[in-house]
Design an enzyme around this catalytic site. Sequence first.
Site, PDB file in Angstrom:
ATOM      1  N   ASN A   9       0.870  -1.175   0.000  1.00 46.24           N
ATOM      2  CA  ASN A   9       0.000   0.000   0.000  1.00 46.24           C
ATOM      3  C   ASN A   9       0.907   1.224   0.000  1.00 46.24           C
ATOM      4  O   ASN A   9       1.465   1.585   1.035  1.00 46.24           O
ATOM      5  CB  ASN A   9      -0.906  -0.009   1.239  1.00 46.24           C
ATOM      6  CG  ASN A   9      -1.732   1.265   1.341  1.00 46.24           C
ATOM      7  OD1 ASN A   9      -1.821   2.033   0.376  1.00 46.24           O
ATOM      8  ND2 ASN A   9      -2.346   1.488   2.490  1.00 46.24           N
ATOM      9  N   LYS A  11       0.086   4.268  -0.410  1.00 45.33           N
ATOM     10  CA  LYS A  11      -0.561   5.496   0.096  1.00 45.33           C
ATOM     11  C   LYS A  11      -0.308   6.635  -0.906  1.00 45.33           C
ATOM     12  O   LYS A  11      -0.230   6.375  -2.103  1.00 45.33           O
ATOM     13  CB  LYS A  11      -0.075   5.804   1.516  1.00 45.33           C
ATOM     14  CG  LYS A  11      -0.173   4.556   2.414  1.00 45.33           C
ATOM     15  CD  LYS A  11       0.102   4.811   3.852  1.00 45.33           C
ATOM     16  CE  LYS A  11      -0.048   3.498   4.630  1.00 45.33           C
ATOM     17  NZ  LYS A  11       0.134   3.673   6.059  1.00 45.33           N
ATOM     18  N   HIS A  96      -9.345   1.698   5.050  1.00 45.34           N
ATOM     19  CA  HIS A  96      -8.050   1.902   5.723  1.00 45.34           C
ATOM     20  C   HIS A  96      -8.236   2.911   6.855  1.00 45.34           C
ATOM     21  O   HIS A  96      -9.031   3.850   6.737  1.00 45.34           O
ATOM     22  CB  HIS A  96      -7.004   2.406   4.719  1.00 45.34           C
ATOM     23  CG  HIS A  96      -5.620   2.353   5.267  1.00 45.34           C
ATOM     24  ND1 HIS A  96      -5.145   3.314   6.138  1.00 45.34           N
ATOM     25  CD2 HIS A  96      -4.627   1.445   5.129  1.00 45.34           C
ATOM     26  CE1 HIS A  96      -3.908   2.990   6.491  1.00 45.34           C
ATOM     27  NE2 HIS A  96      -3.568   1.863   5.891  1.00 45.34           N
ATOM     28  N   GLU A  98      -6.541   5.325   7.759  1.00 51.45           N
ATOM     29  CA  GLU A  98      -6.300   6.728   7.366  1.00 51.45           C
ATOM     30  C   GLU A  98      -7.540   7.310   6.693  1.00 51.45           C
ATOM     31  O   GLU A  98      -7.830   8.500   6.838  1.00 51.45           O
ATOM     32  CB  GLU A  98      -5.066   6.804   6.451  1.00 51.45           C
ATOM     33  CG  GLU A  98      -3.787   6.573   7.245  1.00 51.45           C
ATOM     34  CD  GLU A  98      -2.661   5.916   6.473  1.00 51.45           C
ATOM     35  OE1 GLU A  98      -2.710   5.876   5.228  1.00 51.45           O
ATOM     36  OE2 GLU A  98      -1.715   5.430   7.130  1.00 51.45           O
ATOM     37  N   GLU A 168      -4.973  -4.096  10.998  1.00 50.81           N
ATOM     38  CA  GLU A 168      -3.948  -3.050  11.101  1.00 50.81           C
ATOM     39  C   GLU A 168      -4.184  -2.220  12.357  1.00 50.81           C
ATOM     40  O   GLU A 168      -4.976  -1.256  12.330  1.00 50.81           O
ATOM     41  CB  GLU A 168      -4.009  -2.128   9.881  1.00 50.81           C
ATOM     42  CG  GLU A 168      -3.710  -2.822   8.569  1.00 50.81           C
ATOM     43  CD  GLU A 168      -3.149  -1.856   7.528  1.00 50.81           C
ATOM     44  OE1 GLU A 168      -2.113  -2.172   6.943  1.00 50.81           O
ATOM     45  OE2 GLU A 168      -3.733  -0.777   7.326  1.00 50.81           O
ATOM     46  N   GLY A 174       3.035   3.033  10.595  1.00 53.97           N
ATOM     47  CA  GLY A 174       4.003   4.114  10.371  1.00 53.97           C
ATOM     48  C   GLY A 174       4.770   4.526  11.611  1.00 53.97           C
ATOM     49  O   GLY A 174       5.419   5.565  11.620  1.00 53.97           O
ATOM     50  N   SER A 214       3.874  -1.432  10.384  1.00 50.56           N
ATOM     51  CA  SER A 214       5.329  -1.508  10.564  1.00 50.56           C
ATOM     52  C   SER A 214       5.912  -2.883  10.211  1.00 50.56           C
ATOM     53  O   SER A 214       6.856  -3.342  10.862  1.00 50.56           O
ATOM     54  CB  SER A 214       5.727  -1.097  11.986  1.00 50.56           C
ATOM     55  OG  SER A 214       5.381   0.269  12.206  1.00 50.56           O
TER      56      SER A 214
HETATM   57  P1  13P Z   1       3.338   0.913   7.572  1.00 51.85           P
HETATM   58  O1  13P Z   1       3.831  -0.410   7.025  1.00 51.85           O
HETATM   59  O2  13P Z   1       4.058   2.083   6.990  1.00 51.85           O
HETATM   60  O3  13P Z   1       3.290   0.893   9.066  1.00 51.85           O
HETATM   61  O4  13P Z   1       1.822   1.076   7.073  1.00 51.85           O
HETATM   62  C1  13P Z   1       0.941   0.031   7.244  1.00 51.85           C
HETATM   63  C2  13P Z   1      -0.295   0.325   6.491  1.00 51.85           C
HETATM   64  O5  13P Z   1      -1.044   1.223   6.842  1.00 51.85           O
HETATM   65  C3  13P Z   1      -0.568  -0.472   5.291  1.00 51.85           C
HETATM   66  O6  13P Z   1      -1.859  -0.268   4.831  1.00 51.85           O
END
Ligand code: 13P
Length: 259
Positions: A9, A11, A96, A98, A168, A174, A214
């Site tokens: 992903n 983003k 997601h 976010e 997640e 992140g 992560s």
């Molecule tokens: P990270 O791997 O950067 O922590 O992000 C995870 C994520 O949100 C994947 O959709």
Amino acid sequence: MRKQIIAANWKMNKDVNETSEFIYAFQNEMKGVVTAAEVVICPPFIALDTAFELLQGSPFKLGAQNLHFEEDGAFTGEISARMLKSLGAHYVIVGHSERRQYFGETDEIVAKKVKKALSADLKVILCVGESLAERDGGVTEKVLERQVKAALAGLTEQQLASLVIAYEPIWAIGTGRNATPQQAQDAHAFIRKTVAGMLGEHASAALTIQYGGSVKPENAVELLSQPDVDGALVGGASLKADSFAKIVKSSPKEIPTAH
Ligand code: 13P
């Protein structure tokens, strides 16, 4: 037997040129690698077309990061399921954290998006997960149950076969602080039990549940070897071809049987 799925992903990262560079480099890294895992790359909307062209003839699948739940109409800036299909997308990420956090996506909106995507013959990667305050408050399972029940309400066992759940935990996204393998395993087992309660043991035993938050080459083997962890949804570490390839290579060749 459950399918292992490792998805990138990206983003809001990478333009069209950077997408091409990544795909060339990734295909190079993966030359001669035998893996049982399905690999999915989810670039931003603007790079879907380029990515699709470059992935033609490879085993890697294309995914989008979001969609709108309406068929078409006056929704400036939005992208429909049919549009994603026409660009060759195979998967779409829905719900997601976010999107839930910054764009006001409620459980109800997420459920509508899941239905729309499935009806357009897109496979869904449904994201669920608790915040740090929810984990510390001891309500992780309550949150996961609410999210899963809302998103899967009214789905048939047949539709579930086109759906993947990504657990997640928001506090792990992140932050560099991944869930421990045991925390991931416990949450995945709980999600599987919740799905079993809705659509039966048979359907839930076959459901792919990815872990996200992560994931990196250093922790992928241990996370992916948990019995209910069937893959990864990778953010930051999927932006570099070599680190994403390392994570793909960490996926067990033998798929653990459901218990
Ligand atoms: P990270 O791997 O950067 O922590 O992000 C995870 C994520 O949100 C994947 O959709």
